[in-house]
Motif scaffolding. Structure first.
Motif, short mmCIF file in Angstrom:
data_model
loop_
_atom_site.label_atom_id
_atom_site.label_comp_id
_atom_site.label_asym_id
_atom_site.label_seq_id
_atom_site.Cartn_x
_atom_site.Cartn_y
_atom_site.Cartn_z
N THR A 143 1.07 -1.52 0.42
CA THR A 143 -0.05 0.28 -0.01
C THR A 143 0.94 0.60 0.15
N GLN A 144 1.11 2.12 -1.13
CA GLN A 144 1.68 2.88 -0.99
C GLN A 144 0.56 4.46 -1.76
N LEU A 145 1.85 5.66 -0.36
CA LEU A 145 0.98 6.60 -0.54
C LEU A 145 1.28 7.89 -0.66
N PRO A 239 0.50 -7.22 -5.26
CA PRO A 239 -0.42 -6.43 -5.86
C PRO A 239 -0.28 -5.02 -4.41
N THR A 240 -0.40 -3.92 -5.60
CA THR A 240 -0.32 -2.60 -5.17
C THR A 240 -1.26 -1.96 -4.95
N GLN A 241 -1.93 -0.94 -3.82
CA GLN A 241 -2.73 -0.06 -4.20
C GLN A 241 -1.95 0.73 -3.97
N ILE A 242 -2.36 2.76 -4.76
CA ILE A 242 -1.77 3.63 -4.93
C ILE A 242 -2.95 4.65 -4.25
N ILE A 243 -2.37 4.95 -3.21
CA ILE A 243 -3.83 6.33 -2.18
C ILE A 243 -2.67 7.67 -2.39
N PHE A 244 -3.91 8.42 -3.11
CA PHE A 244 -3.76 10.15 -3.20
C PHE A 244 -4.38 10.46 -1.95
N PHE A 272 -5.76 2.35 -8.03
CA PHE A 272 -5.60 3.35 -7.71
C PHE A 272 -6.44 3.61 -6.59
N THR A 273 -6.69 5.07 -5.18
CA THR A 273 -7.54 5.19 -4.73
C THR A 273 -7.14 6.52 -4.15
N TYR A 274 -8.29 7.61 -3.71
CA TYR A 274 -8.47 8.83 -4.22
C TYR A 274 -9.52 9.43 -3.11
N ILE A 275 -8.78 9.76 -1.78
CA ILE A 275 -9.74 9.95 -0.28
C ILE A 275 -9.61 11.90 -0.51
#
Length: 302
Positions: A143-145, A239-244, A272-275
Motif C-alpha cells: 500500500t503506497q501513499l 499486488p499494489t494499491q496507490i492512495i492519494f 488507484f484510490t483517492y481520498i
C-alpha cells in the motif's frame, strides 16, 4: 556496538529514549541491531507482520493512529525508524540509493520475517518500491501513499510536485523543517504540538545531518531512474494499491490517469484510490481511511 549477527533487545520503556518518544499508547519499543545499524522499532499487535515505512521528515509515530487499527484487525504492525530518521543510529552517515533497502532486508532477517504486507509513505515508498521489485517474494501486498508508481511517465505537469526538494538538498544544519507541514501539504491544519512531535528527532545532530544524504544519495538517483523509464521495463508482480489525497497537487486523479494511463501493462494487480479531504500528509489527514483501505487490501481475494 553493532554485531555481525542481527538480534534485538527486549522492550525499552518509552521514557528511556532521548529525546523522549512522542506519546502513543499500546506500542512496544526496542532496538534491533544489525551490522552498522541500531534500528528503533515500535510494534503493536500479534499476527501476520505488516511493516510500515514512514515518510520524511517523520518517523514511527506517523503510524500512531493507523497501526492500532491494523493490530485490532489481527496483524502485528511493525514501525521501524529508517536510517537517518527517528531514534535509529548508524555507524556510517553515508546513504546511497539502496542503503535503506539493505537495512530493511537485514531487519526482516533479524525479526524472522519471511514475508510481510507493506505500507509506505513519501520517502518510505522508495524503499518499499525497491523491495517489491527486487525481492517480491518478501512482500505479500503493498500500500503506497502519496507517491506514484515507479512506472509512471514523466510530465511537465508534475514539476510542482518536486519544488519542495531544493531546501532538503541544500539543508543547513539547524534549519527548521516545520514549513513542510504548511497548508500546501495538509488538508486539515496540524497542531504545533503534532509538528513538534514529528520533528523531535531532528534535535539529534546525526538526524539533522542526514537530510542532505537522504535527498542527494537516495531520492534524486531513484527519481532519475523513474524519469528515465527504468521501471517501465520491469514487471510489478506484488499486488499494489496507490492512495492519494484529492487535495494533493499535482498528483490529481486527472494527472495520474495521464502519466499512468496503462497500468496493466506494467503491473499484475494494481489499484488507484483517492481520498477526499486529504493532501500529501495523508496519514495525518485521513488515518482511519488509510487503515481501513490497507486492511481491506490485505484481505482481498487472491
Amino acid at each position: 556496538m553493532a554485531t555481525s549477527e542481527p538480534h534485538s533487545t527486549g522492550s525499552v520503556a518509552a521514557q528511556a529514549w532521548s529525546p523522549p518518544l512522542p506519546e502513543a499508547p499500546g506500542f512496544d519499543h526496542r532496538v534491533v541491531e544489525t551490522p552498522g545499524l541500531r534500528t528503533h522499532v515500535a510494534t503493536i499487535g500479534e499476527g501476520d507482520p505488516v511493516v510500515l515505512l514512514h515518510g520524511f521528515p517523520q518517523h514511527w509515530w506517523q503510524w500512531r493512529a493507523i497501526a492500532p487499527v491494523i493490530a485490532a484487525a489481527g496483524y502485528q504492525a511493525i514501525c521501524p525508524d529508517l536510517r537517518g530518521a527517528g531514534w535509529t543510529t548508524a555507524d556510517n552517515p553515508e546513504i546511497k540509493r539502496e542503503t535503506r533497502l539493505h537495512d530493511l532486508l537485514n531487519l526482516f532477517d533479524a525479526l524472522k520475517i519471511d514475508r510481510a504486507h507493506l505500507i509506505s509513505h513519501d520517502m518510505g515508498v522508495i524503499t518499499a518500491m525497491q523491495l517489491t521489485y527486487e525481492h517480491p517474494d518478501r512482500v505479500r501486498t503493498a500500500t503506497q501513499l502519496s507517491v506514484p508508481p515507479g512506472f509512471m511517465r514523466f510530465s511537465p505537469k508534475l514539476l510542482p510536485g518536486f519544488q519542495h526538494l531544493p531546501p532538503f538538498i541544500w539543508h543547513r544544519p539547524g534549519a527548521s523543517l516545520a514549513g513542510v507541514f504548511s497548508h500546501r501539504y495538509v488538508a486539515t491544519p496540524i497542531s504545533q504540538a503534532t509538528i513538534e512531535s514529528h520533528l523531535a528527532p531532528l534535535t539529534r545532530p546525526e538526524i539533522d545531518a542526514a537530510v542532505r544524504p537522504l535527498t542527494r544519495g537516495m531520492v534524486l538517483p531513484e527519481a532519475l531512474r523513474i524519469i528515465r523509464g527504468t521501471y517501465r521495463h520491469r514487471r510489478l508482480t506484488v499486488p499494489t494499491q496507490i492512495i492519494f489525497g484529492r487535495q494533493d497537487h499535482p498528483w490529481t486523479e486527472e494527472t495520474m490517469s495521464h502519466v499512468c494511463s496503462t497500468p496493466d501493462r506494467y503491473a499484475d494487480h494494481i489499484k488507484f484510490t483517492y481520498i477526499a479531504n486529504a493532501a500529501h500528509f495523508i496519514t495525518d489527514d485521513a488515518p482511519t481511511a488509510i487503515a481501513d483501505l490497507a486492511v481491506e487490501w490485505f484481505n482481498r481475494p487472491a
